[in-house]
Design a protein around this motif. Sequence first.
Motif, PDB file in Angstrom:
ATOM      1  N   GLU A  35       9.781  48.086  48.982  1.00  0.00           N
ATOM      2  CA  GLU A  35       8.750  46.832  48.553  1.00  0.00           C
ATOM      3  C   GLU A  35       8.866  46.586  47.033  1.00  0.00           C
ATOM      4  OE1 GLU A  35       5.220  44.384  48.280  1.00  0.00           O
ATOM      5  OE2 GLU A  35       6.662  45.137  49.990  1.00  0.00           O
ATOM      6  N   LEU A  36       9.500  47.495  46.283  1.00  0.00           N
ATOM      7  CA  LEU A  36       9.767  47.131  44.886  1.00  0.00           C
ATOM      8  C   LEU A  36      10.842  46.384  44.749  1.00  0.00           C
ATOM      9  CD1 LEU A  36       9.449  50.858  43.073  1.00  0.00           C
ATOM     10  CD2 LEU A  36       7.662  48.917  43.138  1.00  0.00           C
ATOM     11  N   LEU A  37      11.890  46.470  45.457  1.00  0.00           N
ATOM     12  CA  LEU A  37      13.011  45.618  45.510  1.00  0.00           C
ATOM     13  C   LEU A  37      12.485  44.255  46.143  1.00  0.00           C
ATOM     14  CD1 LEU A  37      15.727  48.015  47.151  1.00  0.00           C
ATOM     15  CD2 LEU A  37      15.507  47.209  44.880  1.00  0.00           C
ATOM     16  N   ARG A  38      11.594  44.050  47.031  1.00  0.00           N
ATOM     17  CA  ARG A  38      11.123  42.752  47.737  1.00  0.00           C
ATOM     18  C   ARG A  38      10.353  42.168  46.408  1.00  0.00           C
ATOM     19  NH1 ARG A  38       6.941  40.302  49.360  1.00  0.00           N
ATOM     20  NH2 ARG A  38       5.620  41.983  48.834  1.00  0.00           N
ATOM     21  N   ARG A  39       9.673  42.797  45.847  1.00  0.00           N
ATOM     22  CA  ARG A  39       8.767  42.209  44.479  1.00  0.00           C
ATOM     23  C   ARG A  39       9.879  41.548  43.286  1.00  0.00           C
ATOM     24  NH1 ARG A  39       3.222  45.710  43.930  1.00  0.00           N
ATOM     25  NH2 ARG A  39       2.515  45.794  46.110  1.00  0.00           N
ATOM     26  N   GLY A  40      11.280  41.758  43.596  1.00  0.00           N
ATOM     27  CA  GLY A  40      11.969  41.385  42.425  1.00  0.00           C
ATOM     28  C   GLY A  40      12.479  42.400  41.542  1.00  0.00           C
ATOM     29  N   LYS A  41      11.869  43.708  41.584  1.00  0.00           N
ATOM     30  CA  LYS A  41      12.283  44.848  40.690  1.00  0.00           C
ATOM     31  C   LYS A  41      13.730  45.388  40.727  1.00  0.00           C
ATOM     32  CE  LYS A  41       7.594  44.869  39.827  1.00  0.00           C
ATOM     33  NZ  LYS A  41       7.373  44.513  38.393  1.00  0.00           N
ATOM     34  N   ARG A  42      14.201  45.753  39.932  1.00  0.00           N
ATOM     35  CA  ARG A  42      15.510  46.542  39.988  1.00  0.00           C
ATOM     36  C   ARG A  42      15.328  48.044  39.944  1.00  0.00           C
ATOM     37  NH1 ARG A  42      20.423  46.776  35.268  1.00  0.00           N
ATOM     38  NH2 ARG A  42      21.835  47.564  36.824  1.00  0.00           N
ATOM     39  N   VAL A  43      15.965  48.725  40.925  1.00  0.00           N
ATOM     40  CA  VAL A  43      15.965  50.059  41.013  1.00  0.00           C
ATOM     41  C   VAL A  43      17.289  50.810  40.985  1.00  0.00           C
ATOM     42  CG1 VAL A  43      15.129  52.084  42.538  1.00  0.00           C
ATOM     43  CG2 VAL A  43      14.083  49.962  42.712  1.00  0.00           C
ATOM     44  N   ILE A  44      17.593  51.883  39.912  1.00  0.00           N
ATOM     45  CA  ILE A  44      18.872  52.581  39.773  1.00  0.00           C
ATOM     46  C   ILE A  44      18.327  53.962  40.039  1.00  0.00           C
ATOM     47  CG2 ILE A  44      20.489  52.931  37.973  1.00  0.00           C
ATOM     48  CD1 ILE A  44      19.519  50.467  36.396  1.00  0.00           C
ATOM     49  N   PHE A  45      19.458  54.287  40.892  1.00  0.00           N
ATOM     50  CA  PHE A  45      19.261  55.717  41.468  1.00  0.00           C
ATOM     51  C   PHE A  45      20.331  56.279  40.648  1.00  0.00           C
ATOM     52  CE2 PHE A  45      18.548  53.009  45.083  1.00  0.00           C
ATOM     53  CZ  PHE A  45      17.088  53.624  45.408  1.00  0.00           C
ATOM     54  N   VAL A  46      19.825  57.540  40.148  1.00  0.00           N
ATOM     55  CA  VAL A  46      20.611  58.585  39.091  1.00  0.00           C
ATOM     56  C   VAL A  46      20.616  59.939  39.795  1.00  0.00           C
ATOM     57  CG1 VAL A  46      20.150  57.056  37.039  1.00  0.00           C
ATOM     58  CG2 VAL A  46      18.751  59.053  37.776  1.00  0.00           C
ATOM     59  N   SER A  47      21.847  60.458  39.390  1.00  0.00           N
ATOM     60  CA  SER A  47      22.113  61.995  39.896  1.00  0.00           C
ATOM     61  C   SER A  47      23.027  62.835  38.893  1.00  0.00           C
ATOM     62  CB  SER A  47      22.560  61.983  41.441  1.00  0.00           C
ATOM     63  OG  SER A  47      22.825  63.237  41.657  1.00  0.00           O
ATOM     64  N   ASN A  48      22.603  63.941  38.552  1.00  0.00           N
ATOM     65  CA  ASN A  48      23.716  64.854  37.884  1.00  0.00           C
ATOM     66  C   ASN A  48      24.783  65.225  39.092  1.00  0.00           C
ATOM     67  OD1 ASN A  48      22.650  64.421  35.544  1.00  0.00           O
ATOM     68  ND2 ASN A  48      21.575  66.421  35.520  1.00  0.00           N
ATOM     69  N   ASN A  49      24.895  64.970  40.195  1.00  0.00           N
ATOM     70  CA  ASN A  49      25.909  65.467  41.024  1.00  0.00           C
ATOM     71  C   ASN A  49      27.130  64.632  40.886  1.00  0.00           C
ATOM     72  OD1 ASN A  49      27.435  66.135  43.355  1.00  0.00           O
ATOM     73  ND2 ASN A  49      26.027  65.567  44.809  1.00  0.00           N
ATOM     74  N   SER A  50      28.131  65.272  40.355  1.00  0.00           N
ATOM     75  CA  SER A  50      29.564  64.827  39.898  1.00  0.00           C
ATOM     76  C   SER A  50      30.462  64.689  41.201  1.00  0.00           C
ATOM     77  CB  SER A  50      29.986  65.637  38.778  1.00  0.00           C
ATOM     78  OG  SER A  50      30.271  66.724  39.291  1.00  0.00           O
ATOM     79  N   GLN A  51      30.006  65.243  42.361  1.00  0.00           N
ATOM     80  CA  GLN A  51      30.957  65.525  43.522  1.00  0.00           C
ATOM     81  C   GLN A  51      31.036  64.058  43.798  1.00  0.00           C
ATOM     82  OE1 GLN A  51      29.690  68.572  46.259  1.00  0.00           O
ATOM     83  NE2 GLN A  51      30.722  69.982  44.687  1.00  0.00           N
ATOM     84  N   TRP A  52      30.056  63.338  43.952  1.00  0.00           N
ATOM     85  CA  TRP A  52      30.180  61.826  44.622  1.00  0.00           C
ATOM     86  C   TRP A  52      30.818  60.861  43.501  1.00  0.00           C
ATOM     87  CZ3 TRP A  52      24.251  61.401  46.176  1.00  0.00           C
ATOM     88  CH2 TRP A  52      24.203  62.066  47.280  1.00  0.00           C
ATOM     89  N   SER A  53      31.625  60.075  44.039  1.00  0.00           N
ATOM     90  CA  SER A  53      31.876  58.651  43.272  1.00  0.00           C
ATOM     91  C   SER A  53      30.644  57.778  43.284  1.00  0.00           C
ATOM     92  CB  SER A  53      33.303  58.029  43.879  1.00  0.00           C
ATOM     93  OG  SER A  53      33.037  57.419  45.072  1.00  0.00           O
TER      94      SER A  53
END
Length: 355
Positions: A35-53
């Motif tokens: 819903e936030l994305l539908r409203r034109g908001k930007r969502v950035i997902f962050v993690s301290n997991n270095s196992q993923w690219s």
Amino acid sequence: RTFLKATTYICSWYGVVDRLTRAETQSKVIENINELLRRGKRVIFVSNNSQWSRKTFAKEVLAAGIKMTQDEAIKNVLNTAFTCAWFLKQRGKQKPFVICSASGIVEELQTLGIKNYVATITDDGKDRPEYLQKATKEAIQNCVQAHSDVDSVVMGWDFHLTVLKVAVASAYIRWSADRTSSECGPDPSNGHLSEENAQRQLSIGCRSLPSTPKNGSLLVVKCSSDLGGILGVTPPDFLPDKGFENRPIMTAGNGLMAEMLGFDKNSHAVAFDVGKPSELMLEALRRPFADDGYGVDFTSAVVIGDIIEADIAMAQKGGMKSLLVLSGRTTHEMLEEQDGGAIPTWVLDSLADVL
């Protein structure tokens, strides 16, 4: 209303979106993010997991049901595999010794043009047998001799950590530290460069570090300072008579692993943290797209997280508002017992309760 006025939401992945203590709330969390994305908001997902690219992280985001294209997802995920590679590139490093058990860091190194690394895994993520041996003086010497021109050391979140891996990294650090001081110069307050001061220097403009080590000096990077990491949550029917249901399943964190490295108290060596809540993570978020950054305006951003010491502290350092959710590591009891530290702008049981 103030929460919804933000243009960007920096959202921790674990504890906010995934690996929740109440798994039944995840679908509503995903719905609210969409819903936030539908409203034109930007969502950035962050993690301290270095196992993923970032590519792997983006796949996790899409698999969870977040309504982004693959390209949008890659541009809006940030984890320490990338910030590590990004920092090494900024410092002109070309041959890091990388302790890891998954291919996230090496993939990001390759993406940013650092291809002469020495990793404890192969490019397809398999353990290199030479680093699984018993830690003997011969084994340590052989590993160092095979790659004597390493110019930096990286401690990733390694699920197959061995004494030999730590010993080899420690040898690189100690033997180099005997001949040089830190690349940014000593902290005049005590003759040594503390991690806090190193991070501060970086944030206020210490961006002209030498492209090659001085007298063999090594740059040391840890992919987070977390003492613990979450692997998952116990199911609702797991040993209910013991009260062990819906409990986070923890393991040693990247920061705890980094503490095993051989820093001599008389040297100027310091491990730069590239995870939450470090200045380096903030710098990656703040920098413009043209500089491989994320172009976030902190004045209109909100950090959403489940850990006071990481997520809420990062928001406070960056001058951002923050929402602490109690769906991951932090519980009501822990919040009540908190004495000092970063203070969130808002507290909710879950991101499911926002809309």
